[in-house]
Design an enzyme around this catalytic site. Structure first.
Site, PDB file in Angstrom:
ATOM      1  N   SER A 199     -30.567 -30.402  50.304  1.00 32.51           N
ATOM      2  CA  SER A 199     -29.677 -30.859  51.386  1.00 32.51           C
ATOM      3  C   SER A 199     -28.278 -30.269  51.309  1.00 32.51           C
ATOM      4  O   SER A 199     -27.397 -30.680  52.075  1.00 32.51           O
ATOM      5  CB  SER A 199     -29.569 -32.389  51.344  1.00 32.51           C
ATOM      6  OG  SER A 199     -30.820 -32.999  51.548  1.00 32.51           O
TER       7      SER A 199
ATOM      8  N   GLU B 165       0.798  -1.227   0.000  1.00 28.13           N
ATOM      9  CA  GLU B 165       0.000   0.000   0.000  1.00 28.13           C
ATOM     10  C   GLU B 165       0.832   1.279   0.000  1.00 28.13           C
ATOM     11  O   GLU B 165       0.412   2.300  -0.547  1.00 28.13           O
ATOM     12  CB  GLU B 165      -0.924   0.013   1.232  1.00 28.13           C
ATOM     13  CG  GLU B 165      -2.040  -0.998   1.190  1.00 28.13           C
ATOM     14  CD  GLU B 165      -3.181  -0.570   0.278  1.00 28.13           C
ATOM     15  OE1 GLU B 165      -3.125   0.536  -0.287  1.00 28.13           O
ATOM     16  OE2 GLU B 165      -4.134  -1.350   0.119  1.00 28.13           O
TER      17      GLU B 165
END
Length: 689
Positions: free
Chosen positions: A347, A87
Site C-alpha cells: 500500500s 629514528e
C-alpha cells in the site's frame, strides 16, 4: 744534500690517491644524478569518504595489503617529532645520508662485534622500502645510500616523509601510519597520545615481533624505550613520561571501518579508476542507523533483514544508506543491497494515488467515499482485514489504508498516470511489457525499490516537486520545477499522513505510510518531516513469506527510531495558498462525495469468485523440489455446493464450506475453476512452484 728521489711506485700511489680524493665525489654525484629511482608512487588503498571527509570504508590494494593514502598534515605532529627524534635526529640537515651516524654505527660494529645502533636515515629506510630487495650485502647498502641521495635531490624532505608515513611496515599486511593507527588503535592518526605515538614509532623496527596481537610484553618494552628517549631528547615533556608508561597497549587488531558498505562498493563499480570517492553520507548517522537495523533484525525471525534509506529532501542528498542488517550475515542475505532490490510495495503507493485525485479535483480530504465490495471489470479488491467500513472520509480511508477507496480513486485518475508520475519522481517502476498498467499497481502489483519509494515521498514532502536522490556531491540534479504533484495536493497528502497514529499513540511530527506486500513478503514504512525523508524495508531477501510480517508492526517502529536517531524532527510546512479547509458538509456539492467518472459499481454476487489463489499468482509449494504441499482453495460469493476443477479434472466438492485442498502433481501452470450450485463459474490460472 739532495733529497732522495721519489720512486715510481710511490708517485703512482700518491697520484691515484689524489685522483680519488678529487674524483670520488664527482663520480658519486654523477651516479646520483643518473640513478633510476624505484617507483615512488606506490599503490594505495582506494578510500570512500563521507560528506565531511571521514573514512567510511577503505579497500585493500591488489596484493591484499592495507596501505591507506596519508599526508603529513593528517598525522599528529607529536608523532612526527617523536619519529624524527628516535629514528633520524638530523633529518632536516642531511641530504639523505647521515655520515656521522654511519661512522658511529661502523665503529661500534668493528669494536664490539655486533650492531649497537643503526646508521640508516629515514630516507635510507624509504629507499629500502621502495626497492624491496635484500639490504645485508655491502652492494645493497651502497645502492640504498645512492638511492637515498637521489630521493632527497629529486623529491625533497616533505615527499620523503610522506613516503615513510605511507610505507612503514606494521605487521602482517598493514603498511603506513594511517592503516596502523586504524588497525591497532581504532582511530585516525590525527590525534595521538604520547603512548600511542611511541607505539607506532616502535612497531616498524621489528614489525612481526612487535605486533600487538602477538603479545603485549614485547611492544610495551619497545614503546617505553621510545618514550624514554623521546623525553631525554625533549620530544615530549618529562611530566608526560610516567603517565604514558601506565597506558595500556592494544592486544588485538581492530577491523577497518565498513560503513555504508553496499554504497561504497557501488561507488567503486561505477568509477573504478578513482582513488578517493566522496559520498553525501553522514558517517555518524550511518553508524547509528546500521546499529538500529542490526538490532531490530536480530529481534525478528531468522533470515529477516532490514534496509534503511535516509535523505535530505531539500537537496536530495542521501545521508544514510543501510543495504542490509549485516553485510557479513549470509543467512540474512547481508551481501544484497535491499535499498535497490525490486519488490512489491503493498500500500506504500497510495499517497501518490490520493494526491493525484486531489490534484484533479476528484476528491478532497473530507470528501465521502464508499468502502464496499466493488468490482472493477472483474477485479474485486478487498481490505487487509477482509471487512468494509461503508461510507468514510477520504482522509480516514488513506489513514486506515483502505483498499477499495484507493482502487476507486486510481480507476478515476488512471493507472498510466500513476506510473508516469512515479517516473517523474525519479522512480523506475517495473511493469509488464505485455499490457498497460492495471488497477492492481495501486495495491502492490508493480515492482519498485526502497530508493524509488523514498524518491516519491521526497517529492510529496517538497510540495510536489521532484528531487534527484544522489549519493555523490557531483551527481546531476533533476531539472528544477519538475512536478510530481500540484503543491496543494502534496500538502493535503502530507497533512493526512501526519495524522496517522504512530506506534505508541503519538502523531503529528512525522507524516508516514506503511505497506505490506502480498503474502507477507515485504513490510514497508516511509515517512518525512520538514527536512528528512526515511524509508524502511523489512523482509527476507530471498522473497520467502514471513508470517505476520506487517508494515505497521515490523517497519513503522524502526522508522520512528530512525527519526529519533536523526534528531529533533523539523516542522512540516504550513499550508500553501488556496487550500480549501472545510468539513464534509461544508464542501462544494461536487466534492462532498467522490466522483468516479470511470469507476466501478457494486460487485455482482450472482456468481462465485475465487478468493484464493488469485489469478496470476506464483505459489511455492515445493513442487520443484519433490513432493508438493497441499494448496488451500477458497471461494466467495455464489451459491453452494461448489465443484472444483484443476485443468478440467474434478478435484473436490464443498457442500457448505468455502474451502477445499488440492495437491498438485507437478510444477507448472494450473487452470483452476469452480462451479457453484447455480451453474455459474469462476477461473484462476496460477503457477505452482
Amino acid at each position: 744534500m739532495r733529497s732522495p728521489a721519489i720512486g715510481p711506485t710511490i708517485l703512482a700511489a700518491l697520484t691515484l690517491a689524489a685522483g680519488l680524493a678529487v674524483g670520488a665525489p664527482l663520480m658519486l654525484k654523477a651516479q646520483v644524478a643518473s640513478m633510476p629511482l624505484p617507483a615512488v608512487a606506490p599503490a594505495v588503498s582506494t578510500v570512500v569518504l563521507d560528506r565531511s571527509g571521514r573514512l567510511l570504508r577503505p579497500f585493500a590494494v591488489a596484493d591484499g595489503r592495507w596501505r591507506l593514502p596519508v599526508e603529513a598534515e593528517d598525522v599528529d605532529p607529536g608523532f612526527v617529532r617523536m619519529l624524527l627524534a628516535y629514528e633520524d635526529r638530523r633529518f632536516e640537515r642531511h641530504r639523505g645520508v647521515d655520515l656521522r651516524a654511519l661512522a658511529r654505527a661502523g665503529w661500534q660494529l668493528a669494536t664490539r662485534g655486533r650492531i649497537v645502533s643503526g646508521g640508516s636515515t629515514l630516507t635510507m629506510q624509504v629507499a629500502r622500502l621502495l626497492d624491496g630487495g635484500p639490504t645485508r650485502s655491502a652492494a645493497a647498502k651502497l645502492r640504498q645510500i645512492v638511492t637515498a641521495l637521489a630521493l632527497e635531490r629529486r623529491l625533497g624532505k616533505a615527499e620523503v616523509l610522506r613516503l615513510y608515513l605511507t610505507l612503514a611496515p606494521y605487521g602482517g599486511n598493514i603498511e603506513g601510519i594511517r592503516a596502523a593507527s586504524l588497525a591497532w588503535l581504532g582511530k585516525e592518526p590525527k590525534r595521538l597520545t604520547p603512548a600511542e605515538a611511541a607505539l607506532l614509532v616502535a612497531i616498524p623496527q621489528a614489525p612481526e615481533a612487535r605486533r600487538p596481537d602477538r603479545g603485549a610484553d614485547a611492544i610495551r618494552a619497545a614503546r617505553d624505550r621510545v618514550l624514554a628517549r623521546a623525553a631525554a631528547l625533549g620530544a615530549i615533556d618529562t611530566g608526560d613520561l610516567a603517565t604514558a608508561r601506565t597506558e595500556a597497549v592494544p592486544q588485538r587488531r581492530r577491523p577497518f571501518p565498513m560503513l555504508a558498505a553496499h554504497a561504497a562498493e557501488r561507488a567503486l563499480r561505477e568509477r573504478p579508476g578513482e582513488p578517493v570517492h566522496h559520498l553525501t553520507i553522514e558517517a555518524g548517522l550511518q553508524g547509528r542507523l546500521e546499529g538500529l537495523a542490526r538490532d531490530r533484525a536480530a529481534a525478528l525471525s531468522d533470515r529477516v533483514s532490514v534496509a534503511i534509506l535516509a535523505a535530505d529532501h531539500r537537496t536530495g542528498e542521501i545521508r544514510a544508506s543501510v543495504g542490509s542488517s549485516d553485510l557479513l550475515d549470509l543467512d540474512r542475505g547481508g551481501f544484497l543491497d535491499m535499498t535497490r532490490a525490486v519488490r512489491s510495495p503493498g500500500s506504500a503507493l497510495k499517497p501518490l494515488i490520493y494526491g493525484l485525485a486531489f490534484e484533479q479535483g476528484i476528491a478532497h480530504p473530507e470528501s465521502l467515499i464508499e468502502d464496499r465490495s466493488t468490482a472493477f471489470a472483474g477485479y474485486v479488491p478487498a481490505n487487509f482485514d477482509r471487512t468494509f467500513l461503508g461510507t468514510v472520509t477520504v482522509r480516514r480511508a488513506l489513514q486506515l489504508s483502505l483498499n477499495v477507496p484507493a482502487v476507486q480513486l486510481l480507476d478515476a485518475v488512471g493507472p498510466a498516470r500513476l506510473a508516469a508520475r512515479m517516473r517523474r519522481a525519479g522512480a523506475a517502476p517495473v511493469l509488464s511489457d505485455l499490457s498497460p498498467p492495471g488497477l492492481a499497481i495501486g495495491l502492490g502489483g508493480v515492482g519498485v525499490t526502497l530508493t524509488d519509494l523514498v524518491a516519491i515521498h521526497a517529492a510529496i514532502a517538497r510540495g510536489g516537486e521532484a528531487v534527484a536522490l544522489r549519493i555523490r556531491p557531483d551527481e546531476d540534479p533533476l531539472p528544477p520545477g519538475r512536478r510530481v504533484l500540484e503543491a496543494r495536493a502534496a500538502w493535503q497528502v502530507g497533512s493526512i499522513l501526519a495524522g496517522v497514529p504512530q506506534p505508541g499513540g503519538a502523531s503529528g511530527a512525522i507524516a508516514f505510510k506503511t505497506g505490506t506486500s502480498y503474502g507477507y513478503r515485504d513490510a514497508w514504512a516511509i515517512g518525512f518531516d520538514g527536512r528528512y525523508v526515511v524509508g524502511v524495508w523489512v523482509g527476507r531477501p530471498d522473497g520467502e513469506p514471513v508470517p505476520g510480517l506487517v508494515g505497521i508492526d515490523a517497519a513503522a517502529p524502526i522508522l520512528m527510531d530512525a527519526f529519533a536517531r536523526i534528531g529533533q524532527p523539523a516542522p512540516l510546512p504550513a499550508a500553501p495558498p488556496g487550500v480549501l479547509a472545510a468539513s464534509s458538509a461544508g464542501l462544494p456539492a461536487p466534492l462532498r462525495r467522490v466522483r468516479v467518472p470511470r469507476g466501478g459499481g457494486p460487485a455482482l454476487v450472482q456468481g462465485p469468485q475465487i478468493a484464493y489463489p488469485p489469478a496470476g499468482a506464483e505459489i511455492d509449494l515445493g513442487a520443484g523440489r519433490g513432493a508438493a504441499a497441499p494448496l488451500a482453495l477458497k471461494v466467495r460469493e455464489g451459491r453452494p455446493p461448489y465443484l472444483w476443477f484443476a485443468d478440467g479434472t474434478p478435484i473436490g466438492t464443498s457442500d457448505f464450506g468455502r474451502a477445499v485442498t488440492f495437491t498438485p502433481r507437478e510444477r507448472g501452470f494450473v487452470e483452476l475453476m469452480v462451479i457453484d450450485g447455480a451453474g455459474a463459474a469462476a477461473r484462476s490460472r496460477v503457477f505452482i512452484d
